[in-house]
Design an enzyme around this catalytic site. Structure first.
Site, PDB file in Angstrom:
ATOM      1  N   ASN A  97       0.819  -1.203   0.000  1.00 36.22           N
ATOM      2  CA  ASN A  97       0.000   0.000   0.000  1.00 36.22           C
ATOM      3  C   ASN A  97       0.853   1.253   0.000  1.00 36.22           C
ATOM      4  OD1 ASN A  97      -3.101  -0.103   0.349  1.00 36.22           O
ATOM      5  ND2 ASN A  97      -2.362  -1.888   1.452  1.00 36.22           N
ATOM      6  N   GLY A 123       5.074  -7.023   3.298  1.00 37.40           N
ATOM      7  CA  GLY A 123       4.823  -6.527   1.953  1.00 37.40           C
ATOM      8  C   GLY A 123       3.450  -5.921   1.798  1.00 37.40           C
ATOM      9  N   LYS A 124       2.801  -5.591   2.932  1.00 35.65           N
ATOM     10  CA  LYS A 124       1.468  -4.991   2.877  1.00 35.65           C
ATOM     11  C   LYS A 124       1.539  -3.480   2.689  1.00 35.65           C
ATOM     12  CE  LYS A 124      -0.581  -8.531   5.905  1.00 35.65           C
ATOM     13  NZ  LYS A 124      -1.225  -8.788   7.221  1.00 35.65           N
ATOM     14  N   VAL A 125       2.634  -2.874   3.111  1.00 36.41           N
ATOM     15  CA  VAL A 125       2.846  -1.431   2.977  1.00 36.41           C
ATOM     16  C   VAL A 125       4.219  -1.209   2.363  1.00 36.41           C
ATOM     17  CG1 VAL A 125       3.173   0.736   4.256  1.00 36.41           C
ATOM     18  CG2 VAL A 125       1.357  -0.849   4.934  1.00 36.41           C
TER      19      VAL A 125
END
Length: 385
Positions: free
Chosen positions: A281, A309-311
């Site tokens: 994100n 790896g979400k942000v």
């Protein structure tokens, strides 16, 4: 315990339902609220709320960024009247898709069907409430008949619609919204589900069996032999496809819970499972009362999300957690956004583009699996609309 008979003969609601009817509050972009947030909210969690307002209005809504914005909703927010804020944001194109607990969508239906929820007290005698057929959600009160009549509507809709086979929750909610619009014209002004159908905003639920909507679907299968089933695989792929297609991606998280993870898992699904290096994100805003020290996902910080790896690791300055009750923080946040320079965007109408976006996800996943390079240009979300 005796079998419950809500509103049993000879029993009255007394004064329990004498409080004001809870209405969906629609933000108007108050200049006074914006002044308060800009000049009065200077430190601690007030400062974080101010920071969230600026990230959203100045960066996420900037036309050149073309951010695809997901809203996640956990906690009893529609019973508290926050559906009006969500409706206003959808109306203005400031929310592109929603992931919600099923309960919030179920309680939204009460408004669509013109039932009333009332302000009350959290300090009542719950045994007396039970005996009088009154439901309590903290300080929100309503007669148990509201549940029974809402259930009856859902079961009637399922029979009339003849829906069958596996489908994503987005399709069920879209069809439900269309039915509400036909049954009660104008209800889109006070129903999130109805307005989402009209605005082309897909609504997903991460736990379809964990609400009265899911309970009535289960009834429909057992009693009517229905084959209708909410397919979580399709939900996962649709959300991943929407995220993949975004030029930039950002989220506004209310509470946390399962909807938060269901949104944030999109990026790990892309790189970890499908081998597509989308990246995380670009923006992350959360209103929560949960703390990081307990180890739950609801309290997990954007910094921790980087490791998954979400942000994106380079965008932490564009992430913020405001530790505040969503029923306080979100209406103020929406007032600020509605009064901002970029307070209206062209709606992306994603509900009608789901199949095309999933097809592009499949193409890119197959290309990644073959070892061939993937084009950098993401799937289009009709940026010329």
């Amino acid at each position: 315990m005796p079998h419950r008979a809500p509103g049993a003969k000879g029993q009255g609601a007394g004064n329990y339902l004498s409080g004001k009817v809870i209405k969906y509050y629609r933000p108007r972009g108050s200049a006074e609220v914006r002044h308060l947030i800009d000049h009065g909210f200077q430190a601690f969690n007030a400062g974080r709320l101010s920071e969230a307002c600026h990230i959203f209005s100045e960066k996420m809504l900037a036309p050149e960024h073309d951010t695809t914005i997901g809203l996640t909703v956990a906690g009893a927010l529609t019973p508290a009247g926050l559906g009006g804020c969500i409706i206003e944001m959808m109306e203005r194109g400031l929310v592109d898709f929603i992931i919600s607990t099923g309960a919030n969508l179920y309680h939204d239906l009460h408004y669509a069907l013109n039932f009333s929820l009332h302000r009350g007290s959290p300090f009542l005698d719950d045994v007396e409430l039970y005996e009088h057929g009154i439901i309590r959600i903290y300080d929100v009160l309503f007669p148990a008949t509201v549940l029974l009549e809402t259930d009856a509507y859902i079961r009637d809709f399922l029979v009339r619609s003849k829906l069958s086979g596996p489908m994503p929750s987005s399709e069920l909610h879209y069809r439900l919204g269309l039915d509400l619009l036909e049954k009660n014209p104008g209800c889109e002004e006070y129903s999130v589900v109805a307005h989402a159908a009209k605005s082309g905003v897909p609504i997903y639920t991460s736990s379809p069996g964990d609400s009265s909507i899911g309970m009535n679907i289960a009834y429909h299968e057992l009693m009517n032999g229905s084959t209708l089933m909410i397919d979580p695989n399709r939900d996962v792929n649709e959300v991943c496809a929407i995220v993949l297609a975004g030029k930039k991606n950002g989220c506004v998280i209310l509470g946390g819970g399962s909807p938060k993870n269901f949104y944030l898992q999109g990026q790990p699904t892309l790189w970890e499972v499908y081998g597509i290096p989308k990246g995380g994100n670009d923006y992350f805003i959360q209103f929560t009362t949960d703390q990081v020290v307990w180890g739950g996902l609801s309290g997990a910080t954007p910094a921790e999300a980087v490791s998954w790896g979400k942000v994106n690791p380079g965008v932490l300055p564009d992430t913020v957690v405001s530790y505040v009750d969503s029923t306080i923080g979100f209406p103020l946040f929406c007032e600020y956004a509605v009064g901002s320079t970029h307070s209206r965007r062209q709606r992306k109408d994603l509900v009608h583009k789901r199949d095309a976006l999933v097809a592009d996800l499949l193409r890119q996943a197959q290309t990644a699996g073959s070892g061939k390079p993937i084009e950098n240009e993401p799937a289009e979300i009709d940026r010329h609309r």
